[in-house]
Design a protein around this motif. Structure first.
Motif, PDB file in Angstrom:
ATOM      1  N   PHE A   1       6.474  14.583   0.941  1.00  0.00           N
ATOM      2  CA  PHE A   1       5.084  14.144   0.931  1.00  0.00           C
ATOM      3  C   PHE A   1       4.871  12.638   0.810  1.00  0.00           C
ATOM      4  CE2 PHE A   1       4.968  18.604  -0.040  1.00  0.00           C
ATOM      5  CZ  PHE A   1       3.923  19.050   0.736  1.00  0.00           C
ATOM      6  N   ILE A   2       5.904  11.901   0.430  1.00  0.00           N
ATOM      7  CA  ILE A   2       5.757  10.441   0.405  1.00  0.00           C
ATOM      8  C   ILE A   2       5.857   9.905   1.832  1.00  0.00           C
ATOM      9  CG2 ILE A   2       6.631  10.168  -1.954  1.00  0.00           C
ATOM     10  CD1 ILE A   2       9.317   9.249  -0.704  1.00  0.00           C
ATOM     11  N   ILE A   3       5.434   8.678   2.014  1.00  0.00           N
ATOM     12  CA  ILE A   3       5.586   8.020   3.314  1.00  0.00           C
ATOM     13  C   ILE A   3       7.004   7.472   3.359  1.00  0.00           C
ATOM     14  CG2 ILE A   3       4.778   6.194   4.844  1.00  0.00           C
ATOM     15  CD1 ILE A   3       2.050   6.390   3.339  1.00  0.00           C
TER      16      ILE A   3
ATOM     17  N   ILE B   1       6.736   7.949   8.236  1.00  0.00           N
ATOM     18  CA  ILE B   1       6.344   9.339   8.461  1.00  0.00           C
ATOM     19  C   ILE B   1       6.239  10.102   7.153  1.00  0.00           C
ATOM     20  CG2 ILE B   1       8.743  10.108   8.762  1.00  0.00           C
ATOM     21  CD1 ILE B   1       7.674  11.995  10.999  1.00  0.00           C
ATOM     22  N   ILE B   2       5.402  11.137   7.155  1.00  0.00           N
ATOM     23  CA  ILE B   2       5.386  12.140   6.100  1.00  0.00           C
ATOM     24  C   ILE B   2       6.221  13.288   6.648  1.00  0.00           C
ATOM     25  CG2 ILE B   2       3.973  13.762   4.790  1.00  0.00           C
ATOM     26  CD1 ILE B   2       1.670  11.714   5.033  1.00  0.00           C
ATOM     27  N   ASN B   3       7.266  13.667   5.917  1.00  0.00           N
ATOM     28  CA  ASN B   3       8.216  14.651   6.435  1.00  0.00           C
ATOM     29  C   ASN B   3       7.831  16.106   6.190  1.00  0.00           C
ATOM     30  OD1 ASN B   3      10.251  12.977   7.641  1.00  0.00           O
ATOM     31  ND2 ASN B   3      10.705  12.257   5.584  1.00  0.00           N
ATOM     32  N   ALA B   4       6.771  16.355   5.457  1.00  0.00           N
ATOM     33  CA  ALA B   4       6.359  17.731   5.172  1.00  0.00           C
ATOM     34  C   ALA B   4       6.011  18.464   6.464  1.00  0.00           C
ATOM     35  CB  ALA B   4       5.151  17.731   4.238  1.00  0.00           C
TER      36      ALA B   4
ATOM     37  N   ILE C   1       0.839  -1.201   0.000  1.00  0.00           N
ATOM     38  CA  ILE C   1       0.000   0.000   0.000  1.00  0.00           C
ATOM     39  C   ILE C   1       0.877   1.255   0.000  1.00  0.00           C
ATOM     40  CG2 ILE C   1      -1.623   1.373   1.404  1.00  0.00           C
ATOM     41  CD1 ILE C   1      -3.036  -0.916   0.093  1.00  0.00           C
ATOM     42  N   LYS C   2       1.901   1.258   0.834  1.00  0.00           N
ATOM     43  CA  LYS C   2       2.829   2.398   0.925  1.00  0.00           C
ATOM     44  C   LYS C   2       3.473   2.669  -0.431  1.00  0.00           C
ATOM     45  CE  LYS C   2       7.308   3.363   2.998  1.00  0.00           C
ATOM     46  NZ  LYS C   2       8.331   2.660   2.315  1.00  0.00           N
TER      47      LYS C   2
END
Length: 134
Positions: free
Chosen positions: A107-109, A121-124, A86-87
């Motif tokens: 924005f990616i996981i 984590i989403i780093n945004a 899924i990721k």
């Protein structure tokens, strides 16, 4: 992100996600906004998170799981292999929103590798994230 339309948007571009992908991605956005952290691998595999995502799917998409299927992820917890699939699908779609690699990474996981219990984590920054439920 717009849950009802099942899209993730950045400026004038958008990508369509499946209901399940929206459920997962929204969990990461909510966790980032509210707690400013990622989700540990052990949490992802928990029955509690599986139940939470299942409820999200029921509430937002009238998506019901056949509870006779005792091996379904919503009852057993999310297997690592399923989550990674899924990721990967989410990340490929999110990459289509951006032309710059540095912005994609926000924005990616992403995986924060920690021996024994990695986090995702989403780093945004929190102010770049939002969810519209209408």
């Amino acid at each position: 992100m717009n849950t009802k339309k099942q899209i993730v948007r950045y400026k004038d571009k958008s990508v369509q996600l499946t209901a399940t992908e929206i459920a997962f991605y929204s969990k990461f956005i909510i966790t980032k906004i509210n707690l400013n952290k990622g989700i540990k691998k052990s949490e992802i595999q928990s029955k509690e998170l599986a139940k939470e995502l299942s409820e999200f799917l029921k509430e937002n998409f009238n998506y019901y799981i056949d509870e006779r299927d005792k091996k379904h992820w919503s009852l057993q917890g999310i297997e690592d292999k399923y989550f990674l699939s899924i990721k990967s699908k989410i990340n490929k779609k999110i990459q289509n929103l951006f032309s710059e690699e540095d912005i994609v990474k926000e924005f990616i996981i992403s995986t924060d590798k920690i021996y024994g219990d990695s986090s995702y984590i989403i780093n945004a920054p929190k102010d770049k994230l939002g969810i519209n439920y209408e």
